[in-house]
Design a protein around this motif. Structure first.
Motif, PDB file in Angstrom:
ATOM      1  N   ALA A 171      45.577  41.887  35.924  1.00  0.00           N
ATOM      2  CA  ALA A 171      46.353  40.978  36.611  1.00  0.00           C
ATOM      3  C   ALA A 171      47.449  41.449  37.782  1.00  0.00           C
ATOM      4  O   ALA A 171      48.454  40.856  37.604  1.00  0.00           O
ATOM      5  N   ALA A 172      46.931  41.987  38.480  1.00  0.00           N
ATOM      6  CA  ALA A 172      47.742  42.359  39.841  1.00  0.00           C
ATOM      7  C   ALA A 172      47.662  41.021  40.458  1.00  0.00           C
ATOM      8  O   ALA A 172      47.026  40.218  40.353  1.00  0.00           O
ATOM      9  N   PRO A 173      48.554  40.810  41.551  1.00  0.00           N
ATOM     10  CA  PRO A 173      48.857  39.881  42.325  1.00  0.00           C
ATOM     11  C   PRO A 173      47.447  39.428  42.945  1.00  0.00           C
ATOM     12  O   PRO A 173      47.037  38.231  43.197  1.00  0.00           O
ATOM     13  N   VAL A 174      46.710  40.252  43.383  1.00  0.00           N
ATOM     14  CA  VAL A 174      45.531  40.178  44.153  1.00  0.00           C
ATOM     15  C   VAL A 174      44.386  41.282  43.556  1.00  0.00           C
ATOM     16  O   VAL A 174      44.610  42.318  43.238  1.00  0.00           O
ATOM     17  N   THR A 175      43.063  40.751  43.479  1.00  0.00           N
ATOM     18  CA  THR A 175      41.911  41.458  43.132  1.00  0.00           C
ATOM     19  C   THR A 175      40.769  41.460  43.994  1.00  0.00           C
ATOM     20  O   THR A 175      40.654  40.250  44.566  1.00  0.00           O
ATOM     21  N   MET A 176      40.550  42.459  44.454  1.00  0.00           N
ATOM     22  CA  MET A 176      39.237  42.639  45.698  1.00  0.00           C
ATOM     23  C   MET A 176      38.224  43.322  45.224  1.00  0.00           C
ATOM     24  O   MET A 176      38.417  44.220  44.430  1.00  0.00           O
ATOM     25  N   THR A 177      37.071  43.063  45.639  1.00  0.00           N
ATOM     26  CA  THR A 177      35.719  43.776  45.561  1.00  0.00           C
ATOM     27  C   THR A 177      35.783  44.886  46.584  1.00  0.00           C
ATOM     28  O   THR A 177      36.168  44.354  47.753  1.00  0.00           O
ATOM     29  N   SER A 178      35.353  46.103  46.335  1.00  0.00           N
ATOM     30  CA  SER A 178      35.458  46.990  47.343  1.00  0.00           C
ATOM     31  C   SER A 178      34.295  48.042  47.227  1.00  0.00           C
ATOM     32  O   SER A 178      34.104  48.667  46.050  1.00  0.00           O
ATOM     33  N   LYS A 179      33.179  48.074  48.038  1.00  0.00           N
ATOM     34  CA  LYS A 179      32.001  48.857  47.825  1.00  0.00           C
ATOM     35  C   LYS A 179      32.613  50.516  47.693  1.00  0.00           C
ATOM     36  O   LYS A 179      33.649  50.812  48.190  1.00  0.00           O
ATOM     37  N   LEU A 180      31.677  50.797  46.853  1.00  0.00           N
ATOM     38  CA  LEU A 180      31.858  52.397  46.797  1.00  0.00           C
ATOM     39  C   LEU A 180      31.680  53.401  47.890  1.00  0.00           C
ATOM     40  O   LEU A 180      30.806  53.173  48.721  1.00  0.00           O
ATOM     41  N   ARG A 181      32.649  54.205  48.288  1.00  0.00           N
ATOM     42  CA  ARG A 181      32.455  55.079  49.568  1.00  0.00           C
ATOM     43  C   ARG A 181      31.886  56.205  48.919  1.00  0.00           C
ATOM     44  O   ARG A 181      32.220  56.904  47.951  1.00  0.00           O
TER      45      ARG A 181
END
Length: 346
Positions: A171-181
Motif C-alpha cells: 500500500a505505497a501511495p503508488v504501485t507501478m508495473t516495471s519490466k525486468l531489466r
C-alpha cells in the motif's frame, strides 16, 4: 515437530534466535576485509523465508534506515518463518558514497553474476546464492539518484498476480508495473523462482522521514499478508495504492534556472504548469507542462537544468478521483509529526 535450523555463510541459526552473519566479499588493496553482513531472524514457527535488501546502489542510503527500523520493530520479534535483512549489499559504493562499484559497474546490471567474474559479478553471485536463493520472496529498497526524489512507490513485474497482491498489501501511495531489466536483481531472483517487490522512495544520500515510515509500514503489511507477523503493531493502510501501468517524463524545453511549482505526490491535470525555467537575467522564460493527467511520482531537486533534462516523472492514472484522494493522503502524511524511536526522544 521442531523447526530445522538455518545455515548461512557457515553459521547455524537455531529456531527462535537471531544473528548477524558476515559473508566475506573481498579484501581492499590496504588489506582491509570487506563483508556483506546479513541479519537473520529465524522464527520458532514455520513460515515463508523473506529477504529485505538495501544499498544495491551505494548512495541510496534510505534503505539502510528502513532495515534498521524493521529489525527493531515489535511485530518482528514474534516472527513466523525467517527474515534475512541485508542493509548494505554494496559496501564499496556505500563507503565511497557512490552508486557504483570501484570498477564503475552498476551492481543491479550484473546479476546473476559469477564466482570468478569481475568484482561486481562476484558480489552479485554471492548475494544471489547466499541470500536470495534461500528465500521465497524479497523486497529490494531503492531511492532516486542524487539530485532527484521519488514519491514512495512499489514497482512490480507485469503479469505476476502474487506480486500484485503483495504490492496491494504494501500500500505505497503508488504501485507501478516495471519490466525486468537484463542483469537486474529482480531478473536474477525470478529466474530462481523468488518474487521481488522493488520499493522506490526518497533521494540518494538523504534520509526522508516519510519515505522511511512508508517503507517500514509497507514491509510489515507484506509480512502480515504472508502470515509472518500478526496484526498487532502493523500500521493499517490509510488508502488503497494508486495503480499506474505507464508513466511519462516532462523534460526541460530550454536550459536555465528551474522554479518548481509541483511537488512529489501532487495530482496534475494535462497541461498543468509544473515549473518555470528562465535565464539568469529573467529575459526569457518558458513553462514546463504536464503531457497527461497523473501523479507526480518523481522530480528533480536541482534548479540548474539543461535542455532535454528529465524534470518531472508523472504516473498516468485511469481513476482521477482515486488519484486525487491518494494525493491528498500523501499531503496529510507528510504534514504528520516525525516518528522517532523511543530512545531518540529528548
Amino acid at each position: 515437530m521442531t523447526r530445522a535450523s538455518m545455515h548461512i555463510g557457515g553459521v547455524t541459526i537455531a529456531p527462535g534466535t537471531r544473528r548477524t552473519v558476515d559473508l566475506p566479499v573481498s579484501v581492499l588493496s590496504d588489506h582491509t576485509p570487506v563483508n556483506m553482513s546479513a541479519h537473520v531472524i529465524h522464527g520458532r514457527k514455520d513460515g515463508p523465508v523473506m529477504f529485505v535488501s538495501a544499498l544495491v546502489h551505494g548512495d541510496e542510503v534510505i534503505g539502510a534506515e528502513i532495515v534498521r527500523r524493521l529489525l527493531r520493530a515489535a511485530p518482528v520479534q514474534r516472527l513466523s518463518g525467517t527474515l534475512i535483512a541485508v542493509p548494505i549489499v554494496n559496501a564499496f559504493g556505500f563507503l565511497s558514497q557512490s552508486r557504483y562499484l570501484p570498477d564503475r559497474r552498476d551492481l543491479n546490471r550484473c546479476f546473476p553474476g559469477h564466482s570468478e567474474g569481475s568484482l561486481a559479478a562476484r558480489l552479485a553471485h554471492l548475494f544471489l546464492t547466499e541470500v536470495v536463493k534461500r528465500c521465497d520472496v524479497g523486497i529490494d529498497l531503492h531511492s532516486a539518484a542524487v539530485g532527484r526524489t521519488n514519491l514512495p512507490q512499489i514497482r512490480l513485474t507485469p503479469g505476476n498476480d502474487r506480486l500484485r497482491d503483495l504490492g496491494a498489501a504494501f500500500a505505497a501511495p503508488v504501485t507501478m508495473t516495471s519490466k525486468l531489466r537484463d542483469g537486474s536483481l529482480r531478473q536474477g531472483a525470478e529466474a530462481l523462482g523468488v518474487d521481488v517487490l522493488l520499493y522506490e522512495a526518497g533521494e540518494g544520500l538523504r534520509f526522508d522521514e516519510y519515505a522511511a515510515r512508508a517503507g517500514l509500514a509497507g514491509i510489515l503489511r507484506v509480512m502480515q499478508k504472508l502470515g509472518m507477523v500478526g496484526a498487532k503493531g502493523v500500521p493499517r493502510a490509510r488508502r488503497e495504492s494508486v495503480f499506474c501501468e505507464r508513466s511519462t517524463w516532462s523534460r526541460a524545453p530550454m536550459g536555465g534556472l528551474l522554479r518548481t511549482l509541483k511537488a512529489s505526490g501532487d495530482y496534475v491535470e494535462e497541461g498543468a504548469v509544473l515549473g518555470l525555467i528562465s535565464d539568469p537575467f529573467g529575459e526569457a522564460e518558458t513553462e514546463v507542462v504536464a503531457d497527461a493527467p497523473g501523479i507526480v511520482i518523481g522530480r528533480t531537486n536541482l534548479p540548474v537544468v539543461n535542455e532535454g533534462d528529465a524534470l518531472f516523472h508523472i504516473g498516468l492514472v485511469k481513476k482521477v478521483a482515486h488519484a486525487e484522494a491518494a494525493s491528498q493522503g500523501v499531503a496529510e502524511a507528510m504534514d504528520d509529526a516525525p516518528l522517532f524511536d523511543e530512545d531518540e526522544i529528548i
